[in-house]
Design a protein around this motif. Structure first.
Motif, short mmCIF file in Angstrom:
data_model
loop_
_atom_site.label_atom_id
_atom_site.label_comp_id
_atom_site.label_asym_id
_atom_site.label_seq_id
_atom_site.Cartn_x
_atom_site.Cartn_y
_atom_site.Cartn_z
N THR A 249 0.79 -1.24 0.00
CA THR A 249 0.00 0.00 0.00
C THR A 249 0.82 1.29 0.00
N GLY A 250 2.11 1.19 0.32
CA GLY A 250 2.89 2.40 0.53
C GLY A 250 2.56 3.07 1.85
N TYR A 251 1.75 2.39 2.63
CA TYR A 251 1.27 2.86 3.94
C TYR A 251 2.44 2.80 4.92
N GLN A 252 3.03 3.94 5.23
CA GLN A 252 4.25 3.95 6.03
C GLN A 252 3.97 3.95 7.53
N GLY A 253 4.48 2.93 8.19
CA GLY A 253 4.41 2.88 9.64
C GLY A 253 3.04 2.51 10.18
N LEU A 254 2.86 1.24 10.51
CA LEU A 254 1.62 0.83 11.17
C LEU A 254 1.72 1.27 12.63
N ASN A 255 0.76 2.07 13.06
CA ASN A 255 0.82 2.64 14.41
C ASN A 255 0.02 1.86 15.44
N TYR A 256 -0.95 1.08 14.97
CA TYR A 256 -1.90 0.47 15.89
C TYR A 256 -1.78 -1.05 15.91
N LEU A 257 -1.88 -1.60 17.11
CA LEU A 257 -1.78 -3.05 17.31
C LEU A 257 -2.99 -3.53 18.08
N ARG A 258 -3.57 -4.63 17.62
CA ARG A 258 -4.58 -5.33 18.40
C ARG A 258 -4.08 -6.74 18.68
N PRO A 259 -3.80 -7.07 19.94
CA PRO A 259 -3.33 -8.42 20.27
C PRO A 259 -4.35 -9.48 19.86
N PRO A 260 -3.91 -10.54 19.21
CA PRO A 260 -4.83 -11.60 18.79
C PRO A 260 -5.65 -12.14 19.95
N ARG A 261 -6.94 -12.29 19.70
CA ARG A 261 -7.90 -12.85 20.66
C ARG A 261 -8.01 -12.01 21.94
N GLY A 262 -7.41 -10.84 21.95
CA GLY A 262 -7.47 -10.01 23.14
C GLY A 262 -6.66 -10.55 24.31
N VAL A 263 -5.72 -11.44 24.02
CA VAL A 263 -4.85 -12.00 25.07
C VAL A 263 -3.56 -11.20 25.10
N PHE A 264 -3.18 -10.73 26.27
CA PHE A 264 -2.00 -9.88 26.39
C PHE A 264 -1.42 -10.01 27.79
N SER A 265 -0.36 -9.29 28.03
CA SER A 265 0.27 -9.23 29.34
C SER A 265 0.93 -7.87 29.45
N GLU A 266 1.42 -7.57 30.63
CA GLU A 266 2.13 -6.30 30.78
C GLU A 266 3.38 -6.30 29.90
N ARG A 267 4.03 -7.44 29.78
CA ARG A 267 5.19 -7.54 28.90
C ARG A 267 4.83 -7.23 27.46
N VAL A 268 3.71 -7.76 26.99
CA VAL A 268 3.27 -7.51 25.61
C VAL A 268 3.00 -6.03 25.40
N LEU A 269 2.34 -5.38 26.36
CA LEU A 269 2.08 -3.95 26.25
C LEU A 269 3.38 -3.15 26.24
N SER A 270 4.29 -3.52 27.13
CA SER A 270 5.54 -2.80 27.24
C SER A 270 6.38 -2.91 25.97
N LEU A 271 6.51 -4.13 25.46
CA LEU A 271 7.33 -4.35 24.27
C LEU A 271 6.66 -3.73 23.04
N SER A 272 5.35 -3.80 22.96
CA SER A 272 4.65 -3.19 21.83
C SER A 272 4.90 -1.70 21.78
N LYS A 273 4.83 -1.07 22.93
CA LYS A 273 5.08 0.38 23.00
C LYS A 273 6.52 0.68 22.61
N GLU A 274 7.44 -0.15 23.08
CA GLU A 274 8.86 0.02 22.73
C GLU A 274 9.07 -0.07 21.22
N LEU A 275 8.27 -0.90 20.55
CA LEU A 275 8.39 -1.08 19.11
C LEU A 275 7.61 -0.01 18.32
N GLY A 276 6.98 0.90 19.03
CA GLY A 276 6.31 2.02 18.37
C GLY A 276 4.84 1.81 18.08
#
Length: 267
Positions: free
Chosen positions: A155-182
């Motif tokens: 698409t030429g769509y530069q930089g995906l900004n939004y993440l939805r964890p699959p099935r809504g399963v997550f952890s504090e680690r997932v949130l922290s690392l996701s934020k670190e990755l932008g």
């Protein structure tokens, strides 16, 4: 020599500190959930979950004093209804966000291109749709980066900004690392069981679920594999608009959060 020893000691100190900080971030799996909205009141996940999302700058709804709706779809695979969903959105001039997987990118490149071309947000739903709490940091990075690279290629769509964890399963680690990755993790405040393709109940079921749970600031999650959703969407948008609701994009929500931080961070 004493300076070398001092330097090594300092490096060891910082290394242990980093490891300690990493160890302090819990990887305990959490299933996103909340008390459903009734009578246009906000959905309520409870204080612990709200505090955790606030800590990592994630969100599940917008301003509950404004009659805004943020329409989002999860696209793991195609079942023949996404084109009609896009037709309705185009007709009604409604923005949406589509969270796509690697399978969807490979299987439906033209639909992904159309999403971007028509002004919708393409979000990251991971490449293989795994439980992100069960993969290593390296694997998590690869899951997200693979979707980003392929989406940009299509698409030429530069930089995906939004993440939805699959099935809504997550952890504090997932949130922290996701934020670190932008990434901005996005959950939801209205959803219902709509993804069982062999157990569709008719368009009225989807319509009634949406109308019963809608509330100001709602982030609405739908799955495009649902025939019910595809057939209910146009009527739902029309009737919600008559009720005074305005459909906005996640980018609008981010702007609102930026300029109204004291309010949003009190949620």
């Amino acid at each position: 020599m004493k300076y070398v020893c001092a330097l090594l000691s300092l490096l060891l100190f910082f290394s242990l500190g980093i490891r300690s900080a990493e160890a302090a971030v819990s990887n305990r799996p959490i299933n996103w959930g909340f008390e459903k909205s009734r009578n246009h009141q906000s959905a309520e996940p409870g204080q612990p979950l709200r505090d955790l999302l606030k800590k990592h700058d994630a969100f599940y709804m917008g301003d509950p004093t404004q009659k805004y709706i943020y329409l989002t779809f999860d696209n793991g695979y195609e079942n023949g209804y996404t084109a009609s969903v896009l037709d309705v959105l185009k007709k009604r001039k409604v923005p949406a966000a589509f969270f796509v997987t690697g399978h969807y990118l490979l299987d439906q490149p033209q639909l992904v291109k159309r999403m971007a071309a028509e002004g919708h947000i393409v979000g990251n739903h991971s490449w293989h749709h795994p439980d992100l709490t069960k993969v290593s940091d390296e694997r998590l990075r690869k899951e997200l980066d693979s979707v980003r690279v392929k989406t940009e290629e299509l698409t030429g769509y530069q930089g995906l900004n939004y993440l939805r964890p699959p099935r809504g399963v997550f952890s504090e680690r997932v949130l922290s690392l996701s934020k670190e990755l932008g990434y901005q993790p996005v959950f939801w405040s209205l959803a219902f069981v709509d993804w069982h393709t062999n157990a569709q109940k008719g368009w009225r079921y989807s319509y009634d679920q949406i109308m019963a749970q809608i509330h100001p600031g709602c982030i609405l999650l739908l799955h495009t594999v649902s025939k019910d959703n595809a057939e209910a969407l146009d009527q739902a948008i029309e009737d919600l608009t008559k009720q005074g609701y305005i459909f906005k994009s996640l980018d609008d929500l981010m702007i609102d959060r930026t300029f109204h931080q004291p309010f949003f961070y009190s949620l």
